[in-house]
Design a protein around this motif. Structure first.
Motif, PDB file in Angstrom:
ATOM      1  N   ALA A   1       0.847  -1.195   0.000  1.00 53.60           N
ATOM      2  CA  ALA A   1       0.000   0.000   0.000  1.00 53.60           C
ATOM      3  C   ALA A   1       0.883   1.246   0.000  1.00 53.60           C
ATOM      4  O   ALA A   1       0.737   2.153   0.835  1.00 53.60           O
ATOM      5  CB  ALA A   1      -0.947  -0.006   1.204  1.00 53.60           C
ATOM      6  N   GLY A   2       1.813   1.282  -0.948  1.00 52.80           N
ATOM      7  CA  GLY A   2       2.831   2.315  -0.978  1.00 52.80           C
ATOM      8  C   GLY A   2       2.367   3.633  -1.576  1.00 52.80           C
ATOM      9  O   GLY A   2       1.175   3.843  -1.843  1.00 52.80           O
ATOM     10  N   ARG A   3       3.330   4.512  -1.783  1.00 51.05           N
ATOM     11  CA  ARG A   3       3.042   5.853  -2.290  1.00 51.05           C
ATOM     12  C   ARG A   3       3.948   6.189  -3.474  1.00 51.05           C
ATOM     13  O   ARG A   3       5.137   5.893  -3.453  1.00 51.05           O
ATOM     14  CB  ARG A   3       3.244   6.909  -1.195  1.00 51.05           C
ATOM     15  N   VAL A   4       3.350   6.823  -4.457  1.00 55.32           N
ATOM     16  CA  VAL A   4       4.097   7.443  -5.543  1.00 55.32           C
ATOM     17  C   VAL A   4       4.139   8.931  -5.236  1.00 55.32           C
ATOM     18  O   VAL A   4       3.100   9.595  -5.203  1.00 55.32           O
ATOM     19  CB  VAL A   4       3.429   7.204  -6.911  1.00 55.32           C
ATOM     20  N   VAL A   5       5.338   9.443  -4.979  1.00 55.40           N
ATOM     21  CA  VAL A   5       5.499  10.849  -4.617  1.00 55.40           C
ATOM     22  C   VAL A   5       6.227  11.540  -5.766  1.00 55.40           C
ATOM     23  O   VAL A   5       7.405  11.282  -6.013  1.00 55.40           O
ATOM     24  CB  VAL A   5       6.281  10.997  -3.300  1.00 55.40           C
ATOM     25  N   THR A   6       5.507  12.381  -6.473  1.00 58.60           N
ATOM     26  CA  THR A   6       6.049  13.035  -7.666  1.00 58.60           C
ATOM     27  C   THR A   6       6.479  14.451  -7.325  1.00 58.60           C
ATOM     28  O   THR A   6       5.666  15.268  -6.886  1.00 58.60           O
ATOM     29  CB  THR A   6       4.998  13.071  -8.783  1.00 58.60           C
ATOM     30  N   THR A   7       7.752  14.736  -7.513  1.00 55.71           N
ATOM     31  CA  THR A   7       8.284  16.066  -7.233  1.00 55.71           C
ATOM     32  C   THR A   7       8.245  16.906  -8.498  1.00 55.71           C
ATOM     33  O   THR A   7       8.980  16.641  -9.457  1.00 55.71           O
ATOM     34  CB  THR A   7       9.724  15.980  -6.690  1.00 55.71           C
TER      35      THR A   7
END
Length: 322
Positions: free
Chosen positions: A147-153
């Motif tokens: 249940a991870g996260r995609v963190v887009t900078t």
């Protein structure tokens, strides 16, 4: 969740522990990505630096270990401009799950001539957007497992950029800074569109977007040999410090987007003061960033340009309604 709904205290200097978690940071060998990696390494997590340059990655790991003696940090060779190599790089992670990928890597070219990759894509757009588009697709099973996260900078400058959907790769009017801003806008739109598709499919992975505000080298503390700030640079940067910040602080929104349990998919995180400096907060998603039709068209164009839909099992809202 609107910004006013934030209730949990957050200390940028003491983020919560993340022992046992796995994080991948693209471009984690330098700039803001380095500080994201350093700060996450301090939480006890395993941090993987995605970088095409092993020498720079080794220097970054040495610097991180000098500040975090028990750091669990390693290098993954990753060249986002080489689209054909991305799946093998993702396979080389050899993890049973991924708690977050921070899509941070980006190039801003200083040469006036337009450059292309071996695949025939404009180099800035390929590296900053298309490479991440494919990478996140390859990592989807690992992210779903935890249940991870995609963190887009993204970038503050992307907010004022505009996209020509008929010329996403700037074949007609190439300018380095404009190509960078356009690529970052495409990347941020992808982050929002990904979260909509994940929600529509009932997925547990979250997609969150962030930007560092105004982050300058002259305001960034030294991390030799990764970054060395001279006394002259520090003094010259002092006036800018009234409105802007260094890259250590520029990493705070991404770190919070990775770790804070109150973060929700589809949010935009940036610096508190005018979006340029200060502690991270959730911002209102507005303007082009809130344009769902534009985001869907960028998604479709990304599929056309890469020849692959790495998320074909993740339906969009229109598909769900059929």
């Amino acid at each position: 969740m609107p910004p006013t709904a934030q209730t949990a205290p957050w200390d940028v200097r003491r983020p919560p522990r993340a022992d046992g978690k796995n994080f991948l940071i693209t471009g984690g060998n330098a700039g803001i990505g380095y500080f994201v990696a350093e700060q996450l390494a301090g939480t006890g997590a395993t941090v993987v630096l995605g970088s095409r340059d092993s020498t720079k990655a080794n220097a970054a790991m040495t610097s991180i270990r000098s500040r975090v003696p028990d750091a669990r940090v390693r290098h993954l060779r990753l060249d986002l401009s080489d689209l054909s190599s991305i799946k093998s790089s993702a396979d080389a992670l050899e993890l049973d799950g991924l708690d977050a990928v921070v899509c941070n890597a980006g190039v801003l070219l200083d040469q006036p001539q337009r450059q292309e990759t071996e695949d025939g894509h404009e180099l800035t757009f390929a590296t900053n957007h298309l490479g991440h588009f494919l990478l996140v697709g390859c990592l989807a099973p690992l992210l779903a497992a935890r249940a991870g996260r995609v963190v887009t900078t993204g970038s503050f400058v992307a907010k004022s950029a505009s996209l020509d959907l008929a010329d996403l790769q700037s074949a007609r009017d190439y300018q380095p800074k404009r190509a960078y801003a356009r690529s970052k806008l495409a990347q941020m739109l992808f982050g929002f569109e990904l979260d909509r598709r994940l929600r529509a499919a009932g997925g547990t992975t979250l997609s969150v977007v962030n930007h560092p505000g105004g982050a300058l080298d002259s305001l960034t503390p030294s991390r030799p040999p990764v970054h060395i700030r001279t006394t002259g640079q520090r003094l010259r940067g002092l006036p800018a410090g009234l409105a802007l910040q260094g890259k250590e602080a520029g990493a705070w929104p991404a770190v919070r987007a990775v770790l804070d349990p109150s973060v929700r998919g589809g949010q935009l995180w940036g610096p508190r003061r005018l979006g340029l400096r200060g502690e991270p907060r959730a911002e209102v998603v507005q303007g082009q960033l809130a344009d769902t039709a534009l985001a869907a068209r960028v998604w479709a164009a990304s599929v056309d340009l890469t020849g692959v839909d790495p998320f074909e099992a993740v339906p969009g809202p229109a598909q769900r309604e059929q």
